[in-house]
Design a protein around this motif. Structure first.
Motif, PDB file in Angstrom:
ATOM      1  N   SER A  92       0.830  -1.202   0.000  1.00  0.00           N
ATOM      2  CA  SER A  92       0.000   0.000   0.000  1.00  0.00           C
ATOM      3  C   SER A  92       0.868   1.257   0.000  1.00  0.00           C
ATOM      4  O   SER A  92       1.970   1.268   0.558  1.00  0.00           O
ATOM      5  CB  SER A  92      -0.918   0.019   1.229  1.00  0.00           C
ATOM      6  N   GLN A  93       0.361   2.302  -0.626  1.00  0.00           N
ATOM      7  CA  GLN A  93       1.132   3.544  -0.720  1.00  0.00           C
ATOM      8  C   GLN A  93       1.323   4.194   0.649  1.00  0.00           C
ATOM      9  O   GLN A  93       2.358   4.825   0.890  1.00  0.00           O
ATOM     10  CB  GLN A  93       0.462   4.520  -1.691  1.00  0.00           C
ATOM     11  N   ILE A 497       6.867   6.873  -7.858  1.00  0.00           N
ATOM     12  CA  ILE A 497       6.620   5.606  -7.153  1.00  0.00           C
ATOM     13  C   ILE A 497       7.802   4.656  -7.329  1.00  0.00           C
ATOM     14  O   ILE A 497       8.233   3.988  -6.384  1.00  0.00           O
ATOM     15  CB  ILE A 497       5.302   4.965  -7.652  1.00  0.00           C
ATOM     16  N   ASN A 501      10.079   3.208  -4.297  1.00  0.00           N
ATOM     17  CA  ASN A 501      10.283   1.770  -4.085  1.00  0.00           C
ATOM     18  C   ASN A 501      11.758   1.410  -4.049  1.00  0.00           C
ATOM     19  O   ASN A 501      12.176   0.537  -3.287  1.00  0.00           O
ATOM     20  CB  ASN A 501       9.569   0.963  -5.172  1.00  0.00           C
TER      21      ASN A 501
END
Length: 580
Positions: A92-93, A497, A501
């Motif tokens: 989840s973000q 994103i 990551n």
């Protein structure tokens, strides 16, 4: 995040065992990997495939059961089952943002300390003091140093041991040559150890009288003759000074205080042999004292000998290494002994570790590991040599690295002063030599290639150093400090994103380097991180971002990238630059 996910899967397995879906005696090792294809999520596991046979179930059906048994959590945003039964997870973000914020605020960039801190004794570099350090000593020094830095960073107490070769028959030859020279002539000759060694060897080969004197001096030295010891100490001091100059240039954290030479164990060697005899382990073979271990046999099935005393009474490497194990356990109080030595010594260390435990020199729970490494090769596929065909002195190699880097830096940036050029060339040159080595798998041989290592493209030190300066230039233009930003992380663009990551993987990678003693994992990670930042930088305007929240978020991503690159390179023993 990986650890949290492993715990969730372990809980799911426990629930299926309670339900009777899985056999109660099963104790699977949960393996999580990061898929190369990002469409497969952030993590993937083959757990269902591993457990399908003992469970007597179809792998995909078992994967569905595992997901159904997964405890409620805020970590996982999405799960999918792929192929025959692989389980993919998307994190989840919210969790991603929390990890980023923690890493940004944390002095250790989000890297958790070791679960159990140990006293780790690391044996590395270990040159032979009869000659100057050469290119063959490079790998042990810089790989061992990088792993030592990582272990310290994780909270272990690291005790460095430089097990230098300062004893043995060759020193008789050197002492005999020292006897023939006096005062200023001797000092001048000793200023170049390579030349001095060759001159002594030439005298030894050509003069029977000199050779006899050399043999006499070995006996006198080992008997503690004061004059011999004084000459020997003079030679050792010069040799260690040469070594220290090289360590300082390389940025290797070894000092004179870390030197524990072969000679330091002399007094314990007779006791080692006596203790082996008292244990009933010694066998006399052709006059030599040996231990035959059934665990190590030749092609004919005969046990291989570990020789601890020659027929003439002299001792060998095995005797000294056994004494060193005792010292490192009993005096240094080591929990884990790590040896960074050429992989060709693999059998020797396996025998030493086995014998040390069999003889009671090492506790059963003492962890001892030999981390071998490959050879530095030339483009001809043979061990790297100098232009004249001789072994390349490490000091000469570093001189050449700085010289080549200076020419490159002067060509790329003509606006800097001579002093700035020289400083940048020093950092780029030394870093290039180190990184070219560290970025290769430790166990492999690698080709030494100036053009590749000094390139600004690919997985090289110049590329990473430039990537770091590029990030820092953002803050120079904005006139803000990277560690004084406000606001939260906002991740909208796919490049944001992807960079996020990459950043949160740092913890995982650092622990992998410590567990496997493989610095190339960290090099590969830093290269990927620099690439992720480059993609982000090209696609996502930072200073020109119209929304202030987005600008602050992107500045924080840039700041965390700089912090991670800097910390990562520091763990490798590589200095960074703010401009190039």
């Amino acid at each position: 995040m990986k650890e949290q996910l492993e715990q969730l899967l372990a809980a799911a397995v426990a629930q299926l065992k309670e339900q009777g879906t899985l056999p109660a005696e099963l104790s699977p090792r949960i393996q999580l990997d990061r898929p190369r294809d990002k469409s497969h999520g952030d993590f993937a596991t083959n757990l269902a495939l591993m457990l399908a046979k003992p469970a007597g179930m179809n792998p995909r059906a078992l994967a569905e059961a595992l997901l159904a048994a997964l405890p409620e959590n805020t970590l996982v945003a999405e799960t999918t089952i792929a192929g025959p039964g692989f389980i993919n997870f998307v994190i989840s973000q919210d969790q991603l943002v929390q990890q980023l914020e923690h890493a940004y605020q944390d002095a250790k960039v989000g890297v958790a300390g070791a679960e159990q801190a140990q006293r780790i004794v690391i044996d590395y570099s270990s040159p032979n003091l009869a000659k100057e350090m050469h290119v063959g000593h490079l790998r042990s020094a810089i790989i061992g140093d990088a792993v030592a830095r990582v272990c310290e960073f994780l909270g272990h107490t690291v005790i460095r041991q430089n097990h230098v070769g300062d004893w043995g028959t060759q020193f008789g030859m050197l002492l005999a040559h020292m006897e023939e020279l006096e005062g200023s002539e001797l000092a001048m000759e000793l200023s170049n150890l390579e030349t001095f060694y060759k001159a002594a060897k030439k005298r030894f080969d050509e003069s029977p009288e000199f050779a006899n004197r050399a043999r006499e001096l070995v006996v006198s030295l080992q008997s503690g003759d004061e004059k011999c010891l004084n000459l020997w100490q003079q030679f050792i001091d010069v040799s260690l000074s040469h070594c220290q100059e090289v360590y300082d240039r390389l940025g290797v954290k070894l000092t004179r205080a870390d030197v524990m030479a072969e000679s330091a164990y002399n007094d314990d060697l007779p006791q080692v042999v006596e203790d082996l005899r008292n244990q009933g382990l010694l066998v006399e073979d052709q006059g030599a004292q040996c231990v035959f271990l059934d665990e190590f046999k030749n092609k004919e099935g005969e046990a291989l000998p570990v020789i601890v005393q020659k027929s003439g009474g002299g001792y060998l490497y095995a005797t000294t290494d056994l004494a060193a194990v005792r010292y490192r356990q009993n005096v240094l109080k080591g929990d884990h002994l790590m040896y960074f030595v050429d992989q060709r010594q693999g059998l020797h260390f396996q025998q030493i570790f086995t014998l040390a435990k069999k003889a009671g020199f090492a506790r059963e729970d003492l962890q001892m590991d030999h981390y071998g490494f490959g050879t530095v090769m030339g483009k001809d596929g043979r061990p790297y040599k100098s232009r004249d065909g001789g072994v390349t002195k490490l000091a000469d190699l570093l001189d050449q690295a700085e010289s080549r880097a200076l020419a490159l830096v002067q060509e790329k940036n003509t606006e800097l002063s001579a002093e700035e050029h020289a400083n940048i060339a020093k950092v780029v040159g030394i870093s290039s030599v180190k990184y070219a080595d560290l970025s290769k798998n430790r166990t492999s041989d690698y080709i030494f290639d100036w053009d590749t290592m000094l390139s600004f493209e690919g997985n090289t030190a110049p590329y990473l150093l430039y990537a770091y300066t590029r990030v820092m230039s953002v803050f120079a233009k904005a006139n803000v400090k990277p560690d004084a930003l406000s606001g939260t992380f906002v991740l909208n663009d796919e490049r944001e994103i992807a960079l996020a990551n990459a950043l949160v993987r740092f913890n995982e990678v650092v622990h992998t380097v410590a567990n496997k003693a493989m610095p190339h994992f960290l090099c590969g990670y830093l290269f990927e991180l620099a690439g992720a930042f480059s993609s982000f930088y090209e696609a996502c305007p930072i200073l020109q971002a119209e929304d202030e929240n987005v600008q602050q978020s992107r500045l924080k991503l840039a700041a965390l990238t700089a912090k991670t690159l800097h910390q990562g390179m520091e763990l490798l023993g590589i200095e960074t630059l703010d401009k190039m």
